[in-house]
Write a protein that holds these residues in place. Structure first.
Motif, short mmCIF file in Angstrom:
data_model
loop_
_atom_site.label_atom_id
_atom_site.label_comp_id
_atom_site.label_asym_id
_atom_site.label_seq_id
_atom_site.Cartn_x
_atom_site.Cartn_y
_atom_site.Cartn_z
N THR A 143 0.81 -1.21 0.00
CA THR A 143 0.00 0.00 0.00
C THR A 143 0.85 1.27 0.00
O THR A 143 0.39 2.33 -0.38
CB THR A 143 -0.94 0.03 1.21
OG1 THR A 143 -0.16 -0.14 2.40
CG2 THR A 143 -1.96 -1.07 1.13
N CYS A 144 2.13 1.16 0.39
CA CYS A 144 3.01 2.32 0.36
C CYS A 144 3.55 2.57 -1.04
O CYS A 144 4.17 3.60 -1.30
CB CYS A 144 4.16 2.14 1.35
SG CYS A 144 5.32 0.82 0.94
N GLY A 145 3.35 1.64 -1.98
CA GLY A 145 3.80 1.81 -3.34
C GLY A 145 5.13 1.14 -3.64
O GLY A 145 5.64 1.25 -4.74
N HIS A 146 5.70 0.45 -2.68
CA HIS A 146 6.97 -0.24 -2.86
C HIS A 146 6.74 -1.74 -2.96
O HIS A 146 5.78 -2.26 -2.41
CB HIS A 146 7.93 0.06 -1.71
CG HIS A 146 8.29 1.50 -1.61
ND1 HIS A 146 7.94 2.27 -0.53
CD2 HIS A 146 8.96 2.30 -2.47
CE1 HIS A 146 8.40 3.50 -0.72
NE2 HIS A 146 9.01 3.54 -1.89
N GLY A 147 7.65 -2.43 -3.64
CA GLY A 147 7.55 -3.88 -3.79
C GLY A 147 8.07 -4.61 -2.57
O GLY A 147 8.55 -4.02 -1.59
N LEU A 148 8.01 -5.93 -2.63
CA LEU A 148 8.45 -6.77 -1.52
C LEU A 148 9.95 -6.63 -1.28
O LEU A 148 10.42 -6.76 -0.15
CB LEU A 148 8.11 -8.23 -1.82
CG LEU A 148 8.47 -9.27 -0.77
CD1 LEU A 148 7.76 -8.97 0.54
CD2 LEU A 148 8.14 -10.66 -1.25
N ALA A 149 10.72 -6.30 -2.31
CA ALA A 149 12.18 -6.18 -2.18
C ALA A 149 12.57 -5.00 -1.28
O ALA A 149 13.67 -5.00 -0.73
CB ALA A 149 12.82 -6.01 -3.55
N TYR A 150 11.72 -4.01 -1.11
CA TYR A 150 12.04 -2.86 -0.27
C TYR A 150 11.78 -3.14 1.21
O TYR A 150 12.14 -2.34 2.05
CB TYR A 150 11.21 -1.64 -0.68
CG TYR A 150 11.70 -0.99 -1.94
CD1 TYR A 150 12.71 -0.05 -1.89
CD2 TYR A 150 11.14 -1.29 -3.17
CE1 TYR A 150 13.17 0.56 -3.04
CE2 TYR A 150 11.59 -0.69 -4.32
CZ TYR A 150 12.60 0.24 -4.25
OH TYR A 150 13.05 0.85 -5.39
N HIS A 151 11.15 -4.22 1.53
CA HIS A 151 10.81 -4.54 2.92
C HIS A 151 11.78 -5.58 3.49
O HIS A 151 12.11 -6.55 2.83
CB HIS A 151 9.38 -5.06 3.01
CG HIS A 151 8.36 -4.01 2.68
ND1 HIS A 151 8.06 -3.65 1.39
CD2 HIS A 151 7.59 -3.23 3.46
CE1 HIS A 151 7.14 -2.71 1.40
NE2 HIS A 151 6.84 -2.43 2.65
N ASP A 152 12.20 -5.34 4.72
CA ASP A 152 13.12 -6.25 5.40
C ASP A 152 12.38 -7.55 5.73
O ASP A 152 11.22 -7.53 6.11
CB ASP A 152 13.62 -5.58 6.68
CG ASP A 152 14.74 -6.34 7.34
OD1 ASP A 152 15.27 -7.27 6.71
OD2 ASP A 152 15.09 -5.98 8.48
N ARG A 153 13.07 -8.68 5.59
CA ARG A 153 12.42 -9.98 5.82
C ARG A 153 12.04 -10.20 7.28
O ARG A 153 10.98 -10.73 7.58
CB ARG A 153 13.32 -11.11 5.37
CG ARG A 153 13.43 -11.22 3.89
CD ARG A 153 14.29 -12.42 3.51
NE ARG A 153 14.50 -12.48 2.09
CZ ARG A 153 13.93 -13.37 1.30
NH1 ARG A 153 13.14 -14.27 1.82
NH2 ARG A 153 14.15 -13.35 0.01
N GLU A 154 12.89 -9.80 8.22
CA GLU A 154 12.61 -10.05 9.62
C GLU A 154 11.69 -8.98 10.23
O GLU A 154 10.68 -9.28 10.83
CB GLU A 154 13.91 -10.12 10.44
CG GLU A 154 14.70 -11.40 10.25
CD GLU A 154 15.53 -11.38 8.97
OE1 GLU A 154 15.98 -10.30 8.56
OE2 GLU A 154 15.69 -12.46 8.38
N SER A 155 12.07 -7.72 10.11
CA SER A 155 11.31 -6.66 10.78
C SER A 155 10.16 -6.12 9.94
O SER A 155 9.31 -5.40 10.46
CB SER A 155 12.25 -5.50 11.14
OG SER A 155 12.73 -4.88 9.96
N GLN A 156 10.12 -6.43 8.64
CA GLN A 156 9.09 -5.97 7.71
C GLN A 156 9.08 -4.46 7.50
O GLN A 156 8.16 -3.92 6.90
CB GLN A 156 7.69 -6.43 8.16
CG GLN A 156 7.46 -7.91 8.11
CD GLN A 156 7.43 -8.43 6.68
OE1 GLN A 156 6.90 -7.80 5.80
NE2 GLN A 156 8.04 -9.57 6.48
#
Length: 100
Positions: free
Chosen positions: A40-53
């Protein structure tokens, strides 16, 4: 049944067939537009950290305003998204090759 209703029904069937046959449709070699899964922020999954999200992307934020035009100055700031809520990709599995 009277012949008039049969003719009207046949006319409706023929007009529906012609509309489907010659209407707008996708060409044989044309592929549909690729849709990228986004949060919803407009970024893909690659922009999010795996552990902390947490999101590591930047967003354009208005910092200067004008009475007539509204926002006139922008600045890139860190995204405040705290968790990826977009579609999750399919899991990949590894299966060893079966040999006899």
């Amino acid at each position: 049944m009277d012949p008039l209703s049969l003719l009207v029904g046949a006319g409706i069937a023929v007009s529906g067939f012609l509309a489907g046959r010659f209407g707008t449709r996708r060409r044989a070699g044309e592929r549909p537009e690729q849709v990228e899964p986004l949060c919803t922020c407009g970024h893909g999954l690659a922009y999010h950290d795996r552990e902390s999200q947490d999101c590591h992307g930047l967003v354009k934020t208005a910092v200067k305003f004008d009475k007539v035009y509204g926002a006139v100055g922008y600045e890139m700031r860190p995204c405040t998204c705290r968790r990826y809520v977009g579609p999750m990709p399919l899991e990949t599995f590894y299966a060893p090759e079966i040999t006899d």
